[in-house]
Motif scaffolding. Structure first.
Motif, PDB file in Angstrom:
ATOM      1  N   ASP A  94       1.601   8.608   3.821  1.00  0.00           N
ATOM      2  CA  ASP A  94       2.188   8.930   2.521  1.00  0.00           C
ATOM      3  C   ASP A  94       3.440   8.101   2.225  1.00  0.00           C
ATOM      4  O   ASP A  94       3.662   7.697   1.094  1.00  0.00           O
ATOM      5  CB  ASP A  94       2.535  10.421   2.467  1.00  0.00           C
ATOM      6  N   TYR A 117       1.994   5.682  -0.427  1.00  0.00           N
ATOM      7  CA  TYR A 117       2.406   6.041  -1.784  1.00  0.00           C
ATOM      8  C   TYR A 117       3.863   5.652  -2.032  1.00  0.00           C
ATOM      9  O   TYR A 117       4.239   5.333  -3.147  1.00  0.00           O
ATOM     10  CB  TYR A 117       2.240   7.549  -2.014  1.00  0.00           C
ATOM     11  N   ILE A 152       1.874  14.321  -4.972  1.00  0.00           N
ATOM     12  CA  ILE A 152       1.236  13.007  -4.831  1.00  0.00           C
ATOM     13  C   ILE A 152      -0.071  12.994  -5.604  1.00  0.00           C
ATOM     14  O   ILE A 152      -0.932  13.855  -5.402  1.00  0.00           O
ATOM     15  CB  ILE A 152       0.980  12.674  -3.344  1.00  0.00           C
ATOM     16  N   THR A 158       1.737   2.403  -5.232  1.00  0.00           N
ATOM     17  CA  THR A 158       2.875   2.470  -4.314  1.00  0.00           C
ATOM     18  C   THR A 158       4.179   2.296  -5.088  1.00  0.00           C
ATOM     19  O   THR A 158       4.283   1.452  -5.977  1.00  0.00           O
ATOM     20  CB  THR A 158       2.759   1.372  -3.233  1.00  0.00           C
TER      21      THR A 158
END
Length: 166
Positions: A94, A117, A152, A158
């Motif tokens: 993540d 992310y 998320i 990203t």
């Protein structure tokens, strides 16, 4: 989970049940106000509702923290490339915390291969500015970064998160 950048390679990752304090290539895990574990070698650890997976990669160590259903990869002083096999071993990530000051171009490649992310680069100043320019990613400057699994979006791109040193 809240992530705070204290200084240099020192980050504080505070989850619901435990806190991880990064100290370069070693870590302390606090449960309540007590240090319950200090980690400086690769391996698998579980304490206070979190798990830590550490692996050797060349002269570097990679750590994945699983805290509050989130997977945070701490690359620290990472100057070498990362193989597809190692990325596969990391699994879904993540957020990545990485020192981009050692090798900016390699940092862009490594974080691109992991495809998290969120990227939290350090140190501040010129190496980070170069990293931002070369990555071409969206940047958010914030004093405090709080992250929850439900925040998320699976199809989000990203984003780089810049935290000031406290």
């Amino acid at each position: 989970m809240d992530i705070q950048h204290d200084s240099g390679a020192f980050f504080k990752l505070k989850g619901k049940t435990a806190t991880i304090l990064t100290q370069g290539s070693s870590f302390k895990v606090e449960v309540g106000k007590q240090v319950k574990m200090e980690i400086s070698e690769p391996g698998e650890y579980e304490i206070g509702g979190i798990s830590i997976i550490g692996m050797q990669h060349g002269s570097n160590k990679i750590y994945v923290f699983e805290i509050d259903s989130l997977r945070i990869c701490y690359l620290g002083d990472f100057s070498e490339g990362i193989t597809d096999e190692k990325v596969s071993q990391l699994g879904s990530i993540d957020a990545v915390i990485i020192n981009v000051g050692i090798n900016v171009k390699e940092s862009v490649k490594v974080t691109g291969g992991i495809d998290p992310y969120f990227i939290l680069p350090f140190p501040e100043k010129e190496p980070v500015e170069t990293f931002l320019a070369e990555s071409g990613l969206t940047v958010e400057k914030t004093d405090k970064f709080s992250l929850k699994r439900e925040d998320i979006l699976e199809d989000q791109g990203t984003k780089i998160i810049l935290l000031p040193q406290k």
